[in-house]
Design a protein around this motif. Structure first.
Motif, mmCIF file in Angstrom:
data_model
loop_
_atom_site.group_PDB
_atom_site.id
_atom_site.type_symbol
_atom_site.label_atom_id
_atom_site.label_comp_id
_atom_site.label_asym_id
_atom_site.label_seq_id
_atom_site.Cartn_x
_atom_site.Cartn_y
_atom_site.Cartn_z
ATOM 1 N N VAL A 153 0.839 -1.198 0.000
ATOM 2 C CA VAL A 153 0.000 0.000 0.000
ATOM 3 C C VAL A 153 0.877 1.251 0.000
ATOM 4 N N LYS A 154 1.924 1.252 0.802
ATOM 5 C CA LYS A 154 2.808 2.422 0.901
ATOM 6 C C LYS A 154 3.514 2.687 -0.425
ATOM 7 N N ILE A 155 3.923 1.613 -1.106
ATOM 8 C CA ILE A 155 4.597 1.785 -2.404
ATOM 9 C C ILE A 155 3.624 2.353 -3.431
ATOM 10 N N CYS A 156 2.405 1.802 -3.469
ATOM 11 C CA CYS A 156 1.395 2.286 -4.415
ATOM 12 C C CYS A 156 1.096 3.764 -4.186
ATOM 13 N N LYS A 157 1.025 4.143 -2.927
ATOM 14 C CA LYS A 157 0.751 5.544 -2.593
ATOM 15 C C LYS A 157 1.898 6.446 -3.055
ATOM 16 N N GLU A 158 3.125 6.021 -2.826
ATOM 17 C CA GLU A 158 4.299 6.814 -3.208
ATOM 18 C C GLU A 158 4.435 6.931 -4.722
ATOM 19 N N GLN A 159 4.131 5.842 -5.429
ATOM 20 C CA GLN A 159 4.360 5.787 -6.873
ATOM 21 C C GLN A 159 3.145 6.214 -7.704
ATOM 22 N N GLY A 160 1.995 6.442 -7.054
ATOM 23 C CA GLY A 160 0.786 6.771 -7.803
ATOM 24 C C GLY A 160 0.213 5.578 -8.553
ATOM 25 N N THR A 161 0.491 4.382 -8.040
ATOM 26 C CA THR A 161 0.024 3.142 -8.672
ATOM 27 C C THR A 161 -1.382 2.807 -8.188
ATOM 28 N N ALA A 162 -2.234 2.412 -9.106
ATOM 29 C CA ALA A 162 -3.584 1.978 -8.727
ATOM 30 C C ALA A 162 -3.560 0.526 -8.283
ATOM 31 N N MET A 163 -4.583 0.129 -7.531
ATOM 32 C CA MET A 163 -4.666 -1.252 -7.053
ATOM 33 C C MET A 163 -6.102 -1.762 -7.196
ATOM 34 N N ARG A 164 -6.230 -3.002 -7.663
ATOM 35 C CA ARG A 164 -7.541 -3.653 -7.584
ATOM 36 C C ARG A 164 -7.509 -4.685 -6.479
ATOM 37 N N ILE A 165 -8.453 -4.545 -5.554
ATOM 38 C CA ILE A 165 -8.670 -5.576 -4.543
ATOM 39 C C ILE A 165 -9.730 -6.497 -5.126
ATOM 40 N N GLY A 166 -9.282 -7.622 -5.668
ATOM 41 C CA GLY A 166 -10.161 -8.510 -6.415
ATOM 42 C C GLY A 166 -10.506 -9.763 -5.636
ATOM 43 N N VAL A 167 -11.709 -9.792 -5.076
ATOM 44 C CA VAL A 167 -12.161 -10.956 -4.308
ATOM 45 C C VAL A 167 -12.775 -11.976 -5.260
ATOM 46 N N ASN A 168 -12.405 -13.224 -5.102
ATOM 47 C CA ASN A 168 -12.991 -14.313 -5.890
ATOM 48 C C ASN A 168 -13.694 -15.287 -4.957
ATOM 49 N N HIS A 169 -14.926 -15.635 -5.312
ATOM 50 C CA HIS A 169 -15.702 -16.598 -4.524
ATOM 51 C C HIS A 169 -14.952 -17.909 -4.358
ATOM 52 N N GLY A 170 -14.181 -18.298 -5.385
ATOM 53 C CA GLY A 170 -13.485 -19.584 -5.352
ATOM 54 C C GLY A 170 -12.181 -19.581 -4.603
ATOM 55 N N SER A 171 -11.749 -18.430 -4.097
ATOM 56 C CA SER A 171 -10.463 -18.405 -3.394
ATOM 57 C C SER A 171 -10.526 -17.617 -2.089
ATOM 58 N N LEU A 172 -11.672 -17.673 -1.406
ATOM 59 C CA LEU A 172 -11.757 -17.072 -0.072
ATOM 60 C C LEU A 172 -10.835 -17.825 0.880
ATOM 61 N N SER A 173 -10.248 -17.112 1.815
ATOM 62 C CA SER A 173 -9.303 -17.739 2.747
ATOM 63 C C SER A 173 -10.033 -18.621 3.754
ATOM 64 N N ASP A 174 -9.307 -19.541 4.350
ATOM 65 C CA ASP A 174 -9.876 -20.392 5.397
ATOM 66 C C ASP A 174 -10.429 -19.548 6.548
ATOM 67 N N ARG A 175 -9.760 -18.440 6.841
ATOM 68 C CA ARG A 175 -10.186 -17.570 7.939
ATOM 69 C C ARG A 175 -11.566 -16.983 7.654
ATOM 70 N N ILE A 176 -11.758 -16.464 6.443
ATOM 71 C CA ILE A 176 -13.060 -15.894 6.064
ATOM 72 C C ILE A 176 -14.119 -16.993 6.000
ATOM 73 N N LEU A 177 -13.773 -18.119 5.389
ATOM 74 C CA LEU A 177 -14.728 -19.226 5.281
ATOM 75 C C LEU A 177 -15.158 -19.721 6.661
ATOM 76 N N SER A 178 -14.212 -19.773 7.601
ATOM 77 C CA SER A 178 -14.527 -20.249 8.946
ATOM 78 C C SER A 178 -15.449 -19.287 9.678
ATOM 79 N N HIS A 179 -15.292 -18.014 9.420
ATOM 80 C CA HIS A 179 -16.036 -16.992 10.165
ATOM 81 C C HIS A 179 -17.371 -16.641 9.512
ATOM 82 N N TYR A 180 -17.397 -16.600 8.156
ATOM 83 C CA TYR A 180 -18.594 -16.134 7.440
ATOM 84 C C TYR A 180 -19.234 -17.201 6.552
ATOM 85 N N GLY A 181 -18.504 -18.288 6.335
ATOM 86 C CA GLY A 181 -19.003 -19.297 5.412
ATOM 87 C C GLY A 181 -18.730 -18.896 3.974
#
Length: 550
Positions: A153-181
């Motif tokens: 995040v700090k590098i993107c901010k310094e360099q003016g780089t954009a970021m996509r936070i791309g969530v995929n239904h097929g690759s949710l983490s075990d932590r999220i799956l355990s907490h939210y299903g």
């Protein structure tokens, strides 16, 4: 989260006003046009092939080119690819697609216009294990993610780089799956966790996505994300796409339903149509969809109404009466203009000489409005009443309340919008009318691609909202209409009538001939009605999407 899609929102078309994100020289979001993007499927280490495919995509109308970078070798070669593209006059922004490897993302954030990361695998590993966290342990995990993610995040901010936070239904983490299903709510929370870290570091050059191969899940996830952003006073642009949409007409139909339904709701700033194989044919599909909404004016279609009439977060079929095999708990029917009993999938009814005839050769009459209002007939046998959305008035409403053996054929023209159709159903809901409704779409098929997109958006959006008891695509090409109707029903998960193939679009991570494999698998399995078969090209979404398959 309580559904917040009220009539006044649904019938006042206006895009969700997002902030403008700068990606190189390209502005995305705000009042800028819906941007079109795609992804190369060449090996990123093959410099020539990747450059040539990128050029072909840009010439076809692709405004952002995404290229996979699984390791440092690919990341370093991407700089060579970008330099050569720029040298040849191709200056479309490049998006580095990064999974699993923060080191690669941090390196490329110094050099590339945009970096895509996946919250499900950026700081977590997936082993499909359920973990019971205490609140203290869960917060400790968030702190761990903060430490892992904040350098990028700090590098993107310094360099003016954009970021996509791309969530995929097929690759949710075990932590999220355990907490939210395995839920849209979990997808939203996965994104919000990472957004909050960005905001804590005063970085806002973000684009968000909520992708799934299940169109219902995808649409609900985006709706919930927008509601959550409004609640938190966020306004980040949204990238729309149905991941693993498949190939051919089925892939186009699935993408049109998912992307088009959300654009109808005013959600979406950039789109990618994911079709298995060569990415170039994705561009004309995406352009047709985007142009449909870039031209759309803001028009108030329903005024002075704030009543909620359907749940936009949970699929619930409209409570309609059951007549023959229409309405109630029956699957939506398909009507065609002519009998095609030699078809692979036979329609439920066909139209001939002013009557609808079912597969048992039983005939059912169509009654005009005058006859419906003036007849003393008890209507003890099923009849069909053709109506246009604007023709619904108090006389018809009162008569519908009296007659139980009537099904409505709701006739819409090429120019009528999803909002006008929704208005019709809002009136039925307000008056507690449970008459089954079959949507008749009059759509010219001379332009096949436009035909597929228009019918898919109109019928698909209504099926996702749970309103329809059937589809009748009214066009001379009966075989095409029949195939399209059943494909729309299948894509919307409203009626399963054939084998369901979940196949990734391929990218530079794919190390074998996906297109050839899909054709081989289809030849051997297409007779297995209702079976869901996943054909995956890499480890990013493969395990998760295959978990939803048979």
């Amino acid at each position: 989260m309580e559904a917040n899609f009220y009539c006044k929102d649904l019938f006042n078309y206006s895009r969700f006003q997002t902030r403008v994100v700068k990606i190189g020289d390209l502005n995305l979001g705000g009042n800028y046009p819906i941007r079109i993007q795609s992804m190369t499927n060449t090996n990123t280490l093959n410099t020539f092939q990747t450059i040539e495919q990128s050029k072909t995509l840009i010439n076809a109308g692709c405004e952002l080119v995404r290229i996979t970078t699984p390791g440092m070798k690919e990341a370093e070669n991407l700089l060579i690819i970008k330099k050569e593209l720029n040298k040849q006059g191709f200056n479309a922004p490049i998006i580095a697609d990064v999974h699993f490897n923060p080191q690669v993302a941090e390196f490329l954030a110094h050099h590339i216009e945009k970096v895509r990361i996946n919250p499900g695998n950026y700081a977590d590993k997936k082993s499909f294990k359920k973990i019971d966290f205490t609140e203290t342990e869960y917060m400790a995990e968030i702190e761990r993610i903060y430490a892992r993610f904040s350098p990028l995040v700090k590098i993107c901010k310094e360099q003016g780089t954009a970021m996509r936070i791309g969530v995929n239904h097929g690759s949710l983490s075990d932590r999220i799956l355990s907490h939210y299903g395995d839920t849209p709510a979990g997808m939203v929370e996965s994104a919000i966790e990472f957004i909050k870290i960005c905001e804590d570091l005063n970085f806002h050059n973000l684009v968000l996505s909520m992708k799934s191969s299940n169109v219902q899940v995808m649409i609900v996830a985006y709706r919930m994300l927008v509601a959550k952003m409004k609640e938190l006073q966020m306004n980040y642009p949204l990238h729309l796409g149905v991941t693993e949409a498949g190939d051919g007409d089925n892939g186009i139909i699935k993408s049109a339903i998912g992307i088009g339904s959300l654009l109808e709701d005013g959600i979406g700033d950039t789109i990618r149509v994911s079709l298995t194989g060569d990415p170039v044919p994705e561009i004309p599909v995406a352009k047709l969809i985007a142009e449909k909404y870039s031209r759309k004016e803001e028009t108030a279609i329903l005024e002075n109404s704030n009543s909620k009439f359907f749940d936009s977060y949970n699929f619930t079929k409209r409570n309609s009466n059951s007549q023959e095999n229409i309405g109630g708990r029956n699957v939506p029917i398909v009507i065609t203009n002519n009998c095609i009993f030699n078809s692979e999938i036979i329609p439920d009814y066909f139209y001939e000489s002013g009557k609808l005839i079912n597969t048992d050769k039983k005939e059912f009459s169509l009654v005009c409005t005058k006859e419906f209002l003036g007849s003393n007939d008890g209507f003890e046998k099923l009849r069909f009443l053709p109506l246009e959305p604007e023709s619904l008035n108090s006389l018809i409403i009162n008569r519908l309340k009296e007659k139980s053996n009537i099904s409505i054929i709701l006739i819409i023209s090429e120019s009528q919008s999803v909002h006008e159709i929704r208005k019709f159903f809002s009136v039925l809901s307000k008056e507690n009318i449970k008459t089954p409704v079959v949507l008749q779409i009059k759509q010219n098929a001379s332009n096949r691609l436009n035909f597929l997109i228009e019918t898919s958006i109109k019928a698909g959006a209504m099926l996702i909202d749970g309103f329809l008891d059937g589809i009748w695509i009214d066009e001379e090409n009966t075989v095409l209409c029949n195939q399209t109707s059943f494909s729309i029903l299948q894509a919307a998960r409203a009626r399963i009538s054939k084998t369901e193939y979940i196949s990734c679009p391929t990218c530079g991570r794919t190390s074998f001939d996906m297109t050839g494999l899909i054709e081989e698998i289809k030849l051997k399995t297409s007779h297995l009605k209702g079976l869901k078969i996943a054909i995956m090209g890499c480890v990013v979404n493969g395990p998760g999407e295959m978990a939803d398959a048979d």
